[in-house]
Scaffold this active site. Structure first.
Site, mmCIF file in Angstrom:
data_model
loop_
_atom_site.group_PDB
_atom_site.id
_atom_site.type_symbol
_atom_site.label_atom_id
_atom_site.label_comp_id
_atom_site.label_asym_id
_atom_site.label_seq_id
_atom_site.Cartn_x
_atom_site.Cartn_y
_atom_site.Cartn_z
ATOM 1 N N GLU A 70 8.941 21.908 5.831
ATOM 2 C CA GLU A 70 8.620 23.314 5.682
ATOM 3 C C GLU A 70 7.553 23.421 6.859
ATOM 4 O O GLU A 70 7.587 24.481 7.646
ATOM 5 C CB GLU A 70 8.244 23.795 4.546
ATOM 6 C CG GLU A 70 9.074 24.004 3.453
ATOM 7 C CD GLU A 70 8.440 24.013 1.936
ATOM 8 O OE1 GLU A 70 8.946 24.951 1.423
ATOM 9 O OE2 GLU A 70 7.542 23.577 1.471
ATOM 10 N N TYR A 71 6.389 22.811 6.867
ATOM 11 C CA TYR A 71 5.735 22.965 7.950
ATOM 12 C C TYR A 71 6.388 22.739 9.365
ATOM 13 O O TYR A 71 5.965 23.637 10.518
ATOM 14 C CB TYR A 71 4.440 21.812 7.873
ATOM 15 C CG TYR A 71 3.395 21.697 8.775
ATOM 16 C CD1 TYR A 71 2.294 22.706 8.579
ATOM 17 C CD2 TYR A 71 3.480 21.151 10.213
ATOM 18 C CE1 TYR A 71 1.410 22.895 9.819
ATOM 19 C CE2 TYR A 71 2.496 21.164 11.103
ATOM 20 C CZ TYR A 71 1.389 21.750 10.779
ATOM 21 O OH TYR A 71 0.468 22.081 11.760
ATOM 22 N N ASP A 72 7.042 21.742 9.737
ATOM 23 C CA ASP A 72 7.773 21.676 10.767
ATOM 24 C C ASP A 72 8.590 22.740 11.260
ATOM 25 O O ASP A 72 8.624 23.180 12.385
ATOM 26 C CB ASP A 72 8.711 20.183 10.577
ATOM 27 C CG ASP A 72 7.902 19.079 10.676
ATOM 28 O OD1 ASP A 72 7.029 18.962 10.994
ATOM 29 O OD2 ASP A 72 8.413 17.982 10.253
ATOM 30 N N SER A 117 -26.847 5.420 18.778
ATOM 31 C CA SER A 117 -26.639 4.446 17.746
ATOM 32 C C SER A 117 -27.728 4.387 16.621
ATOM 33 O O SER A 117 -28.731 5.137 17.020
ATOM 34 C CB SER A 117 -26.365 3.043 18.280
ATOM 35 O OG SER A 117 -27.622 2.585 19.009
ATOM 36 N N GLU A 173 -24.903 10.172 3.590
ATOM 37 C CA GLU A 173 -23.404 10.573 3.559
ATOM 38 C C GLU A 173 -22.725 9.203 4.023
ATOM 39 O O GLU A 173 -23.347 8.136 4.302
ATOM 40 C CB GLU A 173 -23.334 11.520 4.794
ATOM 41 C CG GLU A 173 -23.896 11.056 6.197
ATOM 42 C CD GLU A 173 -24.039 12.095 7.160
ATOM 43 O OE1 GLU A 173 -22.888 12.690 7.535
ATOM 44 O OE2 GLU A 173 -24.874 12.892 7.190
ATOM 45 N N LYS A 182 -21.050 6.179 5.827
ATOM 46 C CA LYS A 182 -20.775 5.978 7.225
ATOM 47 C C LYS A 182 -19.214 5.576 7.525
ATOM 48 O O LYS A 182 -18.798 4.469 7.063
ATOM 49 C CB LYS A 182 -21.674 4.595 7.613
ATOM 50 C CG LYS A 182 -21.693 4.208 9.172
ATOM 51 C CD LYS A 182 -22.697 3.242 9.441
ATOM 52 C CE LYS A 182 -22.762 2.880 10.848
ATOM 53 N NZ LYS A 182 -21.637 2.871 11.747
ATOM 54 N N ASP A 189 -15.687 4.628 9.070
ATOM 55 C CA ASP A 189 -15.369 3.484 10.079
ATOM 56 C C ASP A 189 -14.480 4.167 10.817
ATOM 57 O O ASP A 189 -13.195 3.606 10.575
ATOM 58 C CB ASP A 189 -14.962 2.236 9.030
ATOM 59 C CG ASP A 189 -15.131 1.189 9.939
ATOM 60 O OD1 ASP A 189 -15.385 1.147 11.167
ATOM 61 O OD2 ASP A 189 -14.682 -0.084 9.263
ATOM 62 N N TYR A 206 -20.367 15.003 11.279
ATOM 63 C CA TYR A 206 -21.814 14.553 10.719
ATOM 64 C C TYR A 206 -22.672 15.014 11.450
ATOM 65 O O TYR A 206 -23.905 14.660 10.862
ATOM 66 C CB TYR A 206 -21.597 13.228 10.536
ATOM 67 C CG TYR A 206 -21.338 12.144 11.652
ATOM 68 C CD1 TYR A 206 -22.277 12.520 12.827
ATOM 69 C CD2 TYR A 206 -20.263 11.371 11.793
ATOM 70 C CE1 TYR A 206 -22.099 11.538 13.930
ATOM 71 C CE2 TYR A 206 -20.060 10.592 12.961
ATOM 72 C CZ TYR A 206 -20.979 10.711 14.092
ATOM 73 O OH TYR A 206 -20.739 9.849 15.222
ATOM 74 N N LYS A 264 -25.661 -0.985 5.383
ATOM 75 C CA LYS A 264 -24.295 -1.510 5.602
ATOM 76 C C LYS A 264 -23.775 -2.098 4.252
ATOM 77 O O LYS A 264 -24.809 -2.658 3.717
ATOM 78 C CB LYS A 264 -24.005 -2.598 6.806
ATOM 79 C CG LYS A 264 -24.549 -1.781 8.026
ATOM 80 C CD LYS A 264 -23.514 -1.117 8.829
ATOM 81 C CE LYS A 264 -22.860 -2.199 9.628
ATOM 82 N NZ LYS A 264 -22.266 -1.735 10.955
ATOM 83 N N CYS A 312 8.598 -27.690 -8.061
ATOM 84 C CA CYS A 312 7.147 -27.345 -8.415
ATOM 85 C C CYS A 312 6.196 -28.339 -7.998
ATOM 86 O O CYS A 312 6.537 -29.652 -8.352
ATOM 87 C CB CYS A 312 7.040 -27.147 -9.974
ATOM 88 S SG CYS A 312 5.501 -26.985 -10.659
ATOM 89 N N CYS A 347 4.819 -30.233 -11.190
ATOM 90 C CA CYS A 347 5.506 -31.134 -12.264
ATOM 91 C C CYS A 347 6.761 -31.508 -11.675
ATOM 92 O O CYS A 347 7.599 -32.283 -12.408
ATOM 93 C CB CYS A 347 5.859 -30.477 -13.607
ATOM 94 S SG CYS A 347 7.066 -28.945 -13.380
ATOM 95 N N CYS A 382 8.294 -22.006 -11.313
ATOM 96 C CA CYS A 382 8.478 -23.440 -11.950
ATOM 97 C C CYS A 382 9.329 -23.150 -13.124
ATOM 98 O O CYS A 382 9.038 -22.507 -13.872
ATOM 99 C CB CYS A 382 7.339 -23.973 -12.264
ATOM 100 S SG CYS A 382 7.540 -25.514 -13.146
ATOM 101 N N CYS A 389 5.412 -28.394 -17.844
ATOM 102 C CA CYS A 389 4.735 -28.259 -16.596
ATOM 103 C C CYS A 389 3.079 -28.203 -17.028
ATOM 104 O O CYS A 389 2.649 -27.145 -17.813
ATOM 105 C CB CYS A 389 5.099 -27.016 -15.809
ATOM 106 S SG CYS A 389 4.019 -26.901 -14.237
#
Ligand code: IVH
Length: 661
Positions: free
Chosen positions: A33-35, A80, A111, A113, A115, A220, A306, A400, A403, A418, A424
């Site tokens: 529908e979005y398309d 950083s 909050e 971090k 990645d 952020y 971290k 196996c 055994c 097995c 076994c």
């Protein structure tokens, strides 16, 4: 409605659905529908170029590829943050902050971090004007067309404001999985992790590729000229402007508050839709941030705490196949020990044969290992560019490794198993506990603790060994007084008198539960006909399908399983015999004798068909014989039938007669 109004409305609708999808994570319409809405808008803009606009959602889908990125100098450097890995470092950070500010307690904004990939977004007069990567912190790359293609980034914000927003572009784990599924289906290289996939998509010269990746964005930081107020208020403002801001953010007080936040998010880490590698703490008041200032390239007011990395690369020293308690074979990579997810890992699962093939992990390979939360470490992927020459594909065992029994795998299962069952060693404890359980042989007092000891002391290998235990063997076990040893011995003796269905169930044949065991008991009446029944004969048992028939046959075809059954009977296990349940239509049981070679079926099959109807097959002809079925080259039995006046059936007749019985 004028054409202009129509286009404006369409744009608003599309952007609203964009927000619902990317910012609120609560889509209201399907992708299709979005398309369709997008296509409608694209067509209108194509037909009426005068209506085009830089903030139209059509500008997100990507234009002509660039030949290179232009450089962008950041107005303020993208810094950083210093890292902390343990509690002590967090406490030291809070102490330094309090001492520098000369205050008792500090409020922090905390909050996740994210990645992903750091970016900066510039808005002029409320319109998205430029987007840049962090680069070296001072200069980045101009990736504006690509960032336009990120649905979560607003192209226009309320008011004619100028502002700069910083945040992280990332890919949701579920979108990453889907992307890799598509890559795999197309026979293309898979991405190592969501961060690489997201970063690759942003640093694409062809923004059409970026547009196809469903990237997300979380803001952020709001870079404003007048640092008044707090970071948490700035994030709230960003959220109101339509930027996605993490719902996991919070404000906390002091080091204890920070550590509690770290623990809380750590518990939720696996459940978050995106990957995080830690949490970020920022002194909440802007005036205090300014007062604290910077050391070299990192601010003194912020700290990244971290979590242990969930992925690492290491070398595969070898591949082993382990056998679990249920007989499932699991390939395991033996690794050069590596610290990942907070522990040292030297084994990682390769799940099953198909996964191992798909990932093509080999001895000597460098692999990415992942350990998320409590999950068993797994090999995510192989770094093919680091594969040593001459390496060989791993061959999955056909027997196996414990055994030596045949390894079997049904078509609809990913797991190879097995077929050793009772024999076994890997399956011994499980098999014994099942054998002794209440609905099987019901051996009272034979629980896990005792079974563990019996197996570990090698007193018991098979269920039959249980019945050979003397009181002195049992009394020698831990937590076993003379009296309880005698009780257990009595329980063992008592359990010997059982029923056929309990006995069949107790054998622990794969796919044979209680009700199937009952069906077999009713159908065959005693054990010997079951032991000899062919797969087609087993299939004649009501409710028994090919999977069950096959696993029963496989179990019974293992010599050592037969030996255990024989021994059990020799030690005195017994049950009342019963006539096989007559099937058919309530008529009397007929006796057939088979002779000669049938053309359309084997003897076993013919026998199965007869037995399935509740009738019997006898070995020799007598007056009691109802029918003799004569195939090619029938011999003396045919003559005897004729002599006794027993009805003789040719193959075709046989089928008709049987059908009518
Ligand atoms: S604040 C002055 N907040 O971490 C502090 N950074 O080492 C500026 N990052 O690559 C950064 N999540 O992209 C901040 N919630 C968050 C973050 C975050 C991820 C990344 C950032 C940069 C690195 C900083």
């Amino acid at each position: 409605m004028t054409l202009e109004q129509k286009v404006r409305k369409l744009r608003e609708t599309i952007e609203r659905h964009n927000r619902l999808y990317y910012v609120e994570d609560a889509p209201q319409i399907t992708d299709a529908e979005y398309d369709a809405l997008m296509r409608e808008l694209q067509q209108l803009e194509e037909r009426h170029p005068e209506l085009r606009s830089a903030d139209s959602p059509t500008q997100r889908v990507g234009g002509a590829p660039l030949s290179e990125f232009a450089e962008v100098r950041h107005r303020a450097p993208m810094l950083s943050i210093n890292n902390a890995f343990d509690e002590e470092e967090v406490r030291a950070f809070d102490r330094r902050v309090r001492e520098t500010l000369g205050v008792e307690a500090v409020e922090y904004a905390a909050e996740p971090k994210f990645d992903g990939l750091a970016i900066s977004l510039t808005y002029r007069q409320g319109l998205f004007a430029q987007g840049a990567t962090r680069g070296d912190g001072v200069t980045g790359e101009d990736v504006t067309p690509n960032l336009r293609a990120v649905g979560a980034i607003p192209l226009r914000i309320a008011g004619k404001t100028d502002l700069e927003v910083r945040g992280e572009v990332l890919m949701y784990k579920r979108d990453f999985d889907k992307l890799n599924e598509r890559q795999r289906a197309a026979g293309q290289k898979e991405y190592v992790n969501p961060r690489n996939a997201a970063a690759g998509a942003v640093r694409q010269l062809d923004s059409k590729i970026t547009a196809s990746r469903r990237l997300r964005f979380f803001a952020y930081a709001l870079i404003s000229e007048s640092p008044a107020g707090t970071h948490s208020a700035a994030l709230d403002r960003l959220e109101k402007l339509g930027f996605p801001v993490s719902g996991e953010r919070d404000t906390v007080s002091g080091a204890d508050g920070l550590l509690a936040y770290y623990a809380r998010i750590g518990k939720r880490r696996d459940k978050l839709p995106y990957a995080i590698d830690g949490v970020v703490y920022k002194v909440n008041r802007f005036d205090w941030q300014e007062k604290l200032g910077f050391v070299s390239r990192a601010p003194r007011f912020a700290l990244a705490h971290k979590y242990p990395a969930e992925e690492q690369s290491t070398e595969v020293l070898g591949i082993e196949v382990q056998v679990g308690r249920t007989g499932a074979l699991t390939p395991v990579a033996k690794l050069k020990p590596v610290f990942v997810g907070g522990v040292t890992v030297s084994n990682a699962t390769l799940h099953n044969e198909d996964e191992l093939r798909r990932k093509d992990v080999r001895k000597g390979d460098t692999v990415i290992v992942r350990r998320a939360g409590d999950v068993i470490p797994e090999v995510v992927s192989v770094q093919l560019d680091r594969r040593p020459p001459g390496s060989e594909e791993f061959e999955f065992p056909k027997r196996c490794p414990i055994c030596g029994s045949a390894v079997v795998r049904s078509d609809d299962e990913a797991v190879a198993r097995c077929s050793g069952g009772l024999f076994c060693a890997a399956q011994r404890k499980q098999a014994l506990l099942h054998f002794a359980s209440r609905r099987a042989m019901d051996i009272e007092g034979l629980g896990e603790k005792i079974v563990d000891q019996l197996v570990e002391k090698d007193l018991v290998r098979t269920p039959a060994d249980l019945y050979k235990l003397g009181i002195e063997d049992l009394a020698g076990l831990e937590r076993m007084a003379e009296k309880s040893a005698a009780n257990l011995r009595a329980a063992l003796d008592h359990s010997k008198r059982t029923t056929l269905e309990r006995f069949i169930y107790a054998l622990g044949i794969r796919n044979v539960g209680e009700s199937t065991a009952r069906d077999f008991a009713r159908h065959f009446g005693d054990l010997p006909p079951l032991l000899e029944a062919s797969e087609p004969a087993l299939l004649q048992v009501p409710d028994v399908g090919p999977v069950v028939a096959r696993s029963v046959r496989q179990f019974l075809d293992e010599e050592h399983n037969r030996r255990v059954i024989d021994e059990l009977i020799r030690t005195g296990v017994s049950w009342p015999k019963s006539e096989p349940a007559p099937r058919g239509h309530g008529g009397a049981t007929k006796t057939f004798v088979l002779t000669g070679t049938l053309s359309g079926m084997s003897r076993d099959e013919a026998r199965a068909a007869i037995e399935a109807k509740g009738h019997k097959v006898a070995g020799s002809v007598s007056k009691k014989t109802d029918y003799v079925v004569a195939g090619e080259d029938a011999g003396s039995k045919l003559e005897k039938a004729r002599a006794l006046g027993v009805r003789v059936l040719e193959e075709k007749e046989f089928l008709e007669v049987l059908g009518g019985l």
